[in-house]
Scaffold this motif. Structure first.
Motif, PDB file in Angstrom:
ATOM      1  N   LEU A  90       2.520   6.498  -0.554  1.00 42.47           N
ATOM      2  CA  LEU A  90       1.294   5.714  -0.647  1.00 42.47           C
ATOM      3  C   LEU A  90       1.251   4.859  -1.910  1.00 42.47           C
ATOM      4  CD1 LEU A  90      -1.575   8.031   0.652  1.00 42.47           C
ATOM      5  CD2 LEU A  90      -0.283   6.275   1.855  1.00 42.47           C
ATOM      6  N   HIS A  91       1.781   5.365  -3.020  1.00 34.96           N
ATOM      7  CA  HIS A  91       1.738   4.577  -4.257  1.00 34.96           C
ATOM      8  C   HIS A  91       2.613   3.327  -4.116  1.00 34.96           C
ATOM      9  CE1 HIS A  91      -0.700   7.244  -6.707  1.00 34.96           C
ATOM     10  NE2 HIS A  91      -0.033   8.266  -6.175  1.00 34.96           N
ATOM     11  N   ARG A  92       3.737   3.476  -3.412  1.00 38.21           N
ATOM     12  CA  ARG A  92       4.584   2.313  -3.174  1.00 38.21           C
ATOM     13  C   ARG A  92       3.896   1.339  -2.222  1.00 38.21           C
ATOM     14  NH1 ARG A  92      10.675   2.653  -0.582  1.00 38.21           N
ATOM     15  NH2 ARG A  92      11.279   0.483  -0.937  1.00 38.21           N
ATOM     16  N   ALA A  93       3.256   1.892  -1.164  1.00 42.18           N
ATOM     17  CA  ALA A  93       2.578   1.040  -0.194  1.00 42.18           C
ATOM     18  C   ALA A  93       1.351   0.376  -0.790  1.00 42.18           C
ATOM     19  CB  ALA A  93       2.165   1.868   1.023  1.00 42.18           C
ATOM     20  N   GLU A 123       3.475  -7.570   8.294  1.00 41.81           N
ATOM     21  CA  GLU A 123       2.235  -7.015   8.834  1.00 41.81           C
ATOM     22  C   GLU A 123       2.247  -5.487   8.774  1.00 41.81           C
ATOM     23  OE1 GLU A 123      -1.482  -6.667  10.723  1.00 41.81           O
ATOM     24  OE2 GLU A 123      -0.498  -8.218   9.547  1.00 41.81           O
ATOM     25  N   VAL A 124       3.412  -4.886   8.976  1.00 43.71           N
ATOM     26  CA  VAL A 124       3.548  -3.439   8.805  1.00 43.71           C
ATOM     27  C   VAL A 124       3.166  -3.046   7.378  1.00 43.71           C
ATOM     28  CG1 VAL A 124       5.231  -1.552   8.669  1.00 43.71           C
ATOM     29  CG2 VAL A 124       5.279  -3.122  10.614  1.00 43.71           C
ATOM     30  N   GLU A 125       3.707  -3.783   6.415  1.00 48.48           N
ATOM     31  CA  GLU A 125       3.407  -3.468   5.013  1.00 48.48           C
ATOM     32  C   GLU A 125       1.945  -3.725   4.682  1.00 48.48           C
ATOM     33  OE1 GLU A 125       5.430  -1.867   3.035  1.00 48.48           O
ATOM     34  OE2 GLU A 125       6.776  -1.838   4.757  1.00 48.48           O
ATOM     35  N   ALA A 126       1.348  -4.753   5.298  1.00 45.70           N
ATOM     36  CA  ALA A 126      -0.070  -5.021   5.057  1.00 45.70           C
ATOM     37  C   ALA A 126      -0.926  -3.871   5.566  1.00 45.70           C
ATOM     38  CB  ALA A 126      -0.472  -6.332   5.734  1.00 45.70           C
ATOM     39  N   ALA A 127      -0.572  -3.302   6.709  1.00 49.07           N
ATOM     40  CA  ALA A 127      -1.326  -2.167   7.238  1.00 49.07           C
ATOM     41  C   ALA A 127      -1.168  -0.939   6.334  1.00 49.07           C
ATOM     42  CB  ALA A 127      -0.848  -1.848   8.653  1.00 49.07           C
ATOM     43  N   SER A 155      -3.409   2.765   2.345  1.00 52.74           N
ATOM     44  CA  SER A 155      -3.332   3.436   1.039  1.00 52.74           C
ATOM     45  C   SER A 155      -4.610   3.217   0.245  1.00 52.74           C
ATOM     46  CB  SER A 155      -2.122   2.926   0.257  1.00 52.74           C
ATOM     47  OG  SER A 155      -2.316   1.583  -0.148  1.00 52.74           O
ATOM     48  N   ARG A 156      -5.203   2.031   0.335  1.00 58.26           N
ATOM     49  CA  ARG A 156      -6.458   1.758  -0.362  1.00 58.26           C
ATOM     50  C   ARG A 156      -7.610   2.551   0.228  1.00 58.26           C
ATOM     51  NH1 ARG A 156      -5.115  -0.303  -5.204  1.00 58.26           N
ATOM     52  NH2 ARG A 156      -4.014  -2.286  -5.068  1.00 58.26           N
ATOM     53  N   LEU A 157      -7.577   2.721   1.535  1.00 56.26           N
ATOM     54  CA  LEU A 157      -8.645   3.463   2.194  1.00 56.26           C
ATOM     55  C   LEU A 157      -8.539   4.958   1.910  1.00 56.26           C
ATOM     56  CD1 LEU A 157     -10.999   3.599   4.262  1.00 56.26           C
ATOM     57  CD2 LEU A 157      -9.247   3.778   6.052  1.00 56.26           C
ATOM     58  N   TRP A 158      -7.311   5.482   1.948  1.00 53.05           N
ATOM     59  CA  TRP A 158      -7.133   6.931   1.824  1.00 53.05           C
ATOM     60  C   TRP A 158      -7.240   7.397   0.372  1.00 53.05           C
ATOM     61  CZ3 TRP A 158      -6.791  10.065   6.027  1.00 53.05           C
ATOM     62  CH2 TRP A 158      -6.531  11.416   5.781  1.00 53.05           C
ATOM     63  N   GLN A 159      -6.880   6.551  -0.562  1.00 50.92           N
ATOM     64  CA  GLN A 159      -6.923   6.933  -1.980  1.00 50.92           C
ATOM     65  C   GLN A 159      -7.906   6.023  -2.713  1.00 50.92           C
ATOM     66  OE1 GLN A 159      -2.720   6.622  -3.074  1.00 50.92           O
ATOM     67  NE2 GLN A 159      -2.513   8.833  -2.897  1.00 50.92           N
ATOM     68  N   PRO A 160      -9.187   6.355  -2.690  1.00 43.88           N
ATOM     69  CA  PRO A 160     -10.182   5.472  -3.317  1.00 43.88           C
ATOM     70  C   PRO A 160      -9.998   5.293  -4.812  1.00 43.88           C
ATOM     71  CG  PRO A 160     -11.213   7.136  -1.915  1.00 43.88           C
ATOM     72  CD  PRO A 160      -9.788   7.517  -2.064  1.00 43.88           C
ATOM     73  N   SER A 161      -9.217   6.179  -5.453  1.00 48.13           N
ATOM     74  CA  SER A 161      -9.038   6.072  -6.902  1.00 48.13           C
ATOM     75  C   SER A 161      -8.096   4.940  -7.288  1.00 48.13           C
ATOM     76  CB  SER A 161      -8.480   7.389  -7.453  1.00 48.13           C
ATOM     77  OG  SER A 161      -7.227   7.703  -6.866  1.00 48.13           O
TER      78      SER A 161
END
Length: 353
Positions: free
Chosen positions: A226-229, A331-335, A340-346
């Motif tokens: 997720l940090h990479r994404a 588009e895969v990377e955009a998703a 990652s932004r949604l799942w990790q609000p921090s």
């Protein structure tokens, strides 16, 4: 995301078996409604059949200890077969529409002085340096000739795949296997074979089982990069998808697994909290939409790669397919970035509620 969103049962509790039975009765009734609609609107009926089959199968998977395994396991397998069979035709149709739209978008020449941008998503708006949407310029671009031929190739291949999927659906719906499944669902409307564990209070059993499904989901998400994404325009991941060391299939598989687990967790929430449970329920739905977008883009890129392996295609066609493949991988990377932004609000810039 909160660690445990299923710690409270709705007031209309009762025993675990009663709550699960009510849910299965409703979904089985939806399945039968889909059957009755098939002569009027095949697409709508199949969507209802797929949705009901997935929810019944998901409930039997998550809350399987509450049912007779000798009955539930074969039924789950048959529901998965039907959902997969009926889902192929709309997937091929949506994939073709997505790719043809992307080809039209990419083949338009950029205005003079502005570099072309691979915008994420079908029909996504282009933006100039000021951030304002830029209207599509007129005229053809360097991709115009190759895009036309690539579109014709994709249309031929995906239309053939869609036709075969439609034939498979018709064959499945007329088979003895489907009629046996329909009979089992008809029985499910009035009777659910339960195990002795179903006699326990719903508040003591269902949240725990739903929590286990959510824990499997969070474990799978924790294994994702997720940090990479979370970095936009993740060129490293796009390059990895094109290399021999990490193919796109291997890279995408963990994300597809999370999508499946997310679906199971959402269906578990429908059983334990039929009235909804606020932000957590909505966040799961938003995450599911993002991973569905991820699946569509990844499978579209796979279809483009398969088309590019067609023998003796023209260089211009191959070039257009290469650009289209890169667009879908972006588009895969955009998703992934949005997930990652949604799942990790921090994370900086992540969505906060």
């Amino acid at each position: 995301m909160s660690a445990e969103p299923y710690d409270v049962m709705p007031q209309a509790g009762g025993t675990a078996g009663e709550v699960l039975t009510r849910y299965l009765h409703e979904r089985a009734a939806g399945f039968l409604r889909g059957l009755s609609l098939r002569g009027e609107n095949e697409a709508e009926a199949d969507a209802l059949l797929r949705g009901s089959a997935r929810r019944i199968g998901g409930a039997l998977h998550t809350f399987g200890v509450l049912t007779d395994p000798a009955w539930a396991e074969p039924l789950r397998a048959e529901l998965a077969w039907l959902s997969s069979t009926l889902g192929r035709e709309p997937q091929h149709a949506g994939r073709l529409a997505r790719l043809l739209d992307a080809l039209r978008r990419l083949s338009v020449a950029a205005p003079e002085g502005q570099e072309p941008v691979l915008a994420g998503g079908s029909g996504a708006a282009r933006t100039g340096k000021t951030g304002a949407p830029t209207p599509p310029p007129s005229g053809g671009g360097p991709l115009a000739l190759g895009a036309a031929r690539a579109g014709a190739l994709l249309e031929r291949q995906l239309t053939l795949a869609r036709t075969r999927a439609h034939s498979a659906s018709l064959q499945a719906m007329g088979s003895s296997r489907f009629h046996a499944l329909a009979d089992a669902i008809a029985v499910l409307v009035s009777e659910v074979p339960l195990s002795p564990a179903a006699a326990a209070p719903a508040a003591n059993v269902l949240p725990q089982l739903a929590g286990q499904a959510y824990a499997r989901l969070t474990d799978a998400v924790a294994a994702l990069p997720l940090h990479r994404a979370a970095h936009p325009y993740n060129a490293d991941a796009v390059q990895a998808s094109l290399g021999a060391e990490l193919t796109a299939d291997l890279q995408d598989a963990p994300w597809h697994q999370v999508r499946v687990l997310l679906r199971l967790s959402r269906y578990a929430a429908e059983v334990t909290r039929p009235e909804g449970d606020g932000p957590d329920r909505q966040r799961l739905a938003d995450a599911a939409r993002l991973l569905e977008r991820h699946r569509e883009a990844a499978e579209s890129a796979g279809a483009v790669a398969a088309a590019a392996r067609t023998p003796r295609i023209a260089p211009a066609t191959a070039y257009a397919l290469g650009v289209l493949h890169a667009d879908q991988r972006h588009e895969v990377e955009a998703a992934r970035f949005a997930f990652s932004r949604l799942w990790q609000p921090s994370l900086p810039g992540a969505r906060r509620e």
